[in-house]
Design a protein around this motif. Sequence first.
Motif, PDB file in Angstrom:
ATOM      1  N   LYS A 111       0.832  -1.200   0.000  1.00 36.41           N
ATOM      2  CA  LYS A 111       0.000   0.000   0.000  1.00 36.41           C
ATOM      3  C   LYS A 111       0.870   1.255   0.000  1.00 36.41           C
ATOM      4  CE  LYS A 111      -4.189  -1.822   2.177  1.00 36.41           C
ATOM      5  NZ  LYS A 111      -5.146  -1.670   3.302  1.00 36.41           N
ATOM      6  N   ALA A 112       2.060   1.143   0.572  1.00 36.18           N
ATOM      7  CA  ALA A 112       2.998   2.270   0.540  1.00 36.18           C
ATOM      8  C   ALA A 112       3.422   2.548  -0.890  1.00 36.18           C
ATOM      9  CB  ALA A 112       4.211   1.972   1.418  1.00 36.18           C
ATOM     10  N   ALA A 113       3.639   1.483  -1.667  1.00 35.45           N
ATOM     11  CA  ALA A 113       4.010   1.650  -3.071  1.00 35.45           C
ATOM     12  C   ALA A 113       2.900   2.368  -3.829  1.00 35.45           C
ATOM     13  CB  ALA A 113       4.289   0.290  -3.708  1.00 35.45           C
ATOM     14  N   LEU A 114       1.659   1.940  -3.616  1.00 35.38           N
ATOM     15  CA  LEU A 114       0.528   2.565  -4.304  1.00 35.38           C
ATOM     16  C   LEU A 114       0.387   4.032  -3.913  1.00 35.38           C
ATOM     17  CD1 LEU A 114      -2.135  -0.287  -4.018  1.00 35.38           C
ATOM     18  CD2 LEU A 114      -0.578   0.221  -5.909  1.00 35.38           C
ATOM     19  N   PHE A 115       0.596   4.312  -2.623  1.00 34.14           N
ATOM     20  CA  PHE A 115       0.481   5.683  -2.132  1.00 34.14           C
ATOM     21  C   PHE A 115       1.493   6.593  -2.824  1.00 34.14           C
ATOM     22  CE2 PHE A 115       1.945   8.936   0.943  1.00 34.14           C
ATOM     23  CZ  PHE A 115       0.767   9.651   1.099  1.00 34.14           C
ATOM     24  N   PHE A 116       2.746   6.158  -2.862  1.00 37.95           N
ATOM     25  CA  PHE A 116       3.776   7.013  -3.430  1.00 37.95           C
ATOM     26  C   PHE A 116       3.758   7.024  -4.952  1.00 37.95           C
ATOM     27  CE2 PHE A 116       5.608   6.404   0.862  1.00 37.95           C
ATOM     28  CZ  PHE A 116       5.683   7.744   1.207  1.00 37.95           C
ATOM     29  N   VAL A 117       3.274   5.950  -5.575  1.00 39.26           N
ATOM     30  CA  VAL A 117       3.117   5.956  -7.032  1.00 39.26           C
ATOM     31  C   VAL A 117       2.108   7.023  -7.437  1.00 39.26           C
ATOM     32  CG1 VAL A 117       2.097   4.657  -8.944  1.00 39.26           C
ATOM     33  CG2 VAL A 117       3.835   3.606  -7.540  1.00 39.26           C
ATOM     34  N   ALA A 118       1.071   7.197  -6.619  1.00 36.81           N
ATOM     35  CA  ALA A 118       0.065   8.219  -6.897  1.00 36.81           C
ATOM     36  C   ALA A 118       0.543   9.617  -6.507  1.00 36.81           C
ATOM     37  CB  ALA A 118      -1.231   7.893  -6.155  1.00 36.81           C
ATOM     38  N   LEU A 119       1.365   9.703  -5.451  1.00 38.13           N
ATOM     39  CA  LEU A 119       1.759  11.006  -4.916  1.00 38.13           C
ATOM     40  C   LEU A 119       2.940  11.635  -5.637  1.00 38.13           C
ATOM     41  CD1 LEU A 119       1.548  13.190  -2.677  1.00 38.13           C
ATOM     42  CD2 LEU A 119       3.109  11.773  -1.313  1.00 38.13           C
ATOM     43  N   VAL A 120       4.019  10.893  -5.794  1.00 34.25           N
ATOM     44  CA  VAL A 120       5.272  11.466  -6.294  1.00 34.25           C
ATOM     45  C   VAL A 120       5.143  12.127  -7.666  1.00 34.25           C
ATOM     46  CG1 VAL A 120       7.636  10.913  -7.009  1.00 34.25           C
ATOM     47  CG2 VAL A 120       6.725   9.987  -4.868  1.00 34.25           C
ATOM     48  N   PRO A 121       4.426  11.528  -8.644  1.00 34.02           N
ATOM     49  CA  PRO A 121       4.317  12.191  -9.949  1.00 34.02           C
ATOM     50  C   PRO A 121       3.665  13.569  -9.893  1.00 34.02           C
ATOM     51  CG  PRO A 121       3.704   9.895 -10.130  1.00 34.02           C
ATOM     52  CD  PRO A 121       3.818  10.187  -8.671  1.00 34.02           C
ATOM     53  N   GLN A 122       2.941  13.860  -8.822  1.00 34.22           N
ATOM     54  CA  GLN A 122       2.349  15.186  -8.679  1.00 34.22           C
ATOM     55  C   GLN A 122       3.405  16.253  -8.394  1.00 34.22           C
ATOM     56  OE1 GLN A 122      -0.952  15.191  -9.311  1.00 34.22           O
ATOM     57  NE2 GLN A 122      -0.754  12.968  -9.462  1.00 34.22           N
ATOM     58  N   PHE A 123       4.596  15.801  -7.994  1.00 36.97           N
ATOM     59  CA  PHE A 123       5.652  16.738  -7.610  1.00 36.97           C
ATOM     60  C   PHE A 123       6.914  16.600  -8.449  1.00 36.97           C
ATOM     61  CE2 PHE A 123       2.934  16.005  -3.976  1.00 36.97           C
ATOM     62  CZ  PHE A 123       2.711  17.290  -3.490  1.00 36.97           C
ATOM     63  N   VAL A 124       7.035  15.506  -9.178  1.00 40.10           N
ATOM     64  CA  VAL A 124       8.217  15.282 -10.010  1.00 40.10           C
ATOM     65  C   VAL A 124       7.769  14.909 -11.416  1.00 40.10           C
ATOM     66  CG1 VAL A 124      10.307  13.922 -10.359  1.00 40.10           C
ATOM     67  CG2 VAL A 124       9.592  14.509  -8.053  1.00 40.10           C
ATOM     68  N   ALA A 125       8.248  15.630 -12.415  1.00 39.86           N
ATOM     69  CA  ALA A 125       7.903  15.337 -13.797  1.00 39.86           C
ATOM     70  C   ALA A 125       8.582  14.063 -14.254  1.00 39.86           C
ATOM     71  CB  ALA A 125       8.322  16.500 -14.698  1.00 39.86           C
ATOM     72  N   SER A 126       8.041  13.460 -15.304  1.00 38.82           N
ATOM     73  CA  SER A 126       8.591  12.195 -15.793  1.00 38.82           C
ATOM     74  C   SER A 126      10.030  12.333 -16.281  1.00 38.82           C
ATOM     75  CB  SER A 126       7.712  11.653 -16.944  1.00 38.82           C
ATOM     76  OG  SER A 126       7.636  12.609 -17.993  1.00 38.82           O
ATOM     77  N   ASP A 127      10.401  13.565 -16.706  1.00 37.31           N
ATOM     78  CA  ASP A 127      11.766  13.791 -17.202  1.00 37.31           C
ATOM     79  C   ASP A 127      12.616  14.540 -16.176  1.00 37.31           C
ATOM     80  OD1 ASP A 127      10.349  16.137 -17.309  1.00 37.31           O
ATOM     81  OD2 ASP A 127      11.142  16.762 -19.266  1.00 37.31           O
ATOM     82  N   ALA A 128      12.208  14.460 -14.904  1.00 31.90           N
ATOM     83  CA  ALA A 128      12.929  15.188 -13.855  1.00 31.90           C
ATOM     84  C   ALA A 128      14.323  14.598 -13.634  1.00 31.90           C
ATOM     85  CB  ALA A 128      12.137  15.149 -12.554  1.00 31.90           C
ATOM     86  N   ALA A 129      15.200  15.449 -13.136  1.00 33.41           N
ATOM     87  CA  ALA A 129      16.560  15.008 -12.857  1.00 33.41           C
ATOM     88  C   ALA A 129      16.595  14.121 -11.611  1.00 33.41           C
ATOM     89  CB  ALA A 129      17.467  16.224 -12.650  1.00 33.41           C
ATOM     90  N   LEU A 130      17.661  13.324 -11.509  1.00 37.30           N
ATOM     91  CA  LEU A 130      17.816  12.431 -10.366  1.00 37.30           C
ATOM     92  C   LEU A 130      17.873  13.225  -9.058  1.00 37.30           C
ATOM     93  CD1 LEU A 130      18.314   9.601  -9.214  1.00 37.30           C
ATOM     94  CD2 LEU A 130      20.767   9.945  -9.654  1.00 37.30           C
ATOM     95  N   GLY A 131      18.412  14.435  -9.139  1.00 36.05           N
ATOM     96  CA  GLY A 131      18.513  15.267  -7.952  1.00 36.05           C
ATOM     97  C   GLY A 131      17.153  15.571  -7.337  1.00 36.05           C
ATOM     98  N   ASP A 132      16.128  15.743  -8.166  1.00 39.09           N
ATOM     99  CA  ASP A 132      14.787  16.013  -7.650  1.00 39.09           C
ATOM    100  C   ASP A 132      14.261  14.826  -6.848  1.00 39.09           C
ATOM    101  OD1 ASP A 132      14.700  18.520  -8.779  1.00 39.09           O
ATOM    102  OD2 ASP A 132      13.708  17.879 -10.605  1.00 39.09           O
ATOM    103  N   ALA A 133      14.504  13.626  -7.361  1.00 35.77           N
ATOM    104  CA  ALA A 133      14.074  12.422  -6.649  1.00 35.77           C
ATOM    105  C   ALA A 133      14.801  12.307  -5.310  1.00 35.77           C
ATOM    106  CB  ALA A 133      14.346  11.177  -7.498  1.00 35.77           C
ATOM    107  N   LEU A 134      16.086  12.653  -5.306  1.00 36.40           N
ATOM    108  CA  LEU A 134      16.854  12.586  -4.065  1.00 36.40           C
ATOM    109  C   LEU A 134      16.359  13.610  -3.051  1.00 36.40           C
ATOM    110  CD1 LEU A 134      20.489  12.109  -5.455  1.00 36.40           C
ATOM    111  CD2 LEU A 134      19.008  10.396  -4.403  1.00 36.40           C
ATOM    112  N   VAL A 135      16.002  14.797  -3.541  1.00 39.39           N
ATOM    113  CA  VAL A 135      15.493  15.840  -2.644  1.00 39.39           C
ATOM    114  C   VAL A 135      14.204  15.381  -1.976  1.00 39.39           C
ATOM    115  CG1 VAL A 135      14.458  18.135  -2.554  1.00 39.39           C
ATOM    116  CG2 VAL A 135      16.575  17.789  -3.806  1.00 39.39           C
ATOM    117  N   LEU A 136      13.293  14.823  -2.765  1.00 40.08           N
ATOM    118  CA  LEU A 136      12.024  14.367  -2.203  1.00 40.08           C
ATOM    119  C   LEU A 136      12.239  13.205  -1.235  1.00 40.08           C
ATOM    120  CD1 LEU A 136       9.487  14.546  -5.171  1.00 40.08           C
ATOM    121  CD2 LEU A 136      10.018  16.238  -3.424  1.00 40.08           C
TER     122      LEU A 136
END
Length: 211
Positions: free
Chosen positions: A130-155
């Motif tokens: 359920k954690a996977a489903l939660f973050f799969v739905a949440l993270v794309p709202q804040f990180v674009a599909s072509d976002a840099a790796l640094g953005d993922a690390l920041v989040l």
Amino acid sequence: MTSVTQIVAFGGVVMLGAMSPGPDFAVVVRRSAVSGRGRGMAAAAGISLGVSAWVAAAATGIAALLAASAVAFTVVKVVGTAYLLFLGVKALRAALRSGGELSLDVPDPGGRSSWAAFAEGLLTNVLNPKAALFFVALVPQFVASDAALGDALVLSVVALAGTVAWFTVVANIVGALRKVFARPAVRRSVDGLTGAALIGLGVNLAAAGRP
């Protein structure tokens, strides 16, 4: 690049998710009540690392693969359910066990209790699809599909910090009441309630399906 506003908003949503009742909360409360604030904070650290890992997995697409794969989702769900039931039954057995005054300062055999509490928190979170489903739905709202790796690390760091902050507060509040929880009747009540909650959460997870 993820903006400061997006980072703050993301941190707020993660904090609200951490505050909601669930396996993570039950594990931190029981570990803090039974073993003291140090063990509770160790469990909190494990949970926070798990949350950070899920954020990174969602940002890089790994969590989406889990959510999309029926086999992978089922495997994680079965293992996660079994682990929650194991923790719940263990707590219920402790509740039914009679004994004298509890000393929260006595370390577990082998001196590995902090690591055990850390692993308990980490596994409880990582083995929850359920954690996977939660973050799969949440993270794309804040990180674009072509976002840099640094953005993922920041989040990931924001999620780690927010979750650590919340569960550290929980561990310290419960740990501060150690004299209350040292009473056998209270200890058994905590074990019984958290054990029943973990079993209930395990059954609920077993019944969960992919969206």
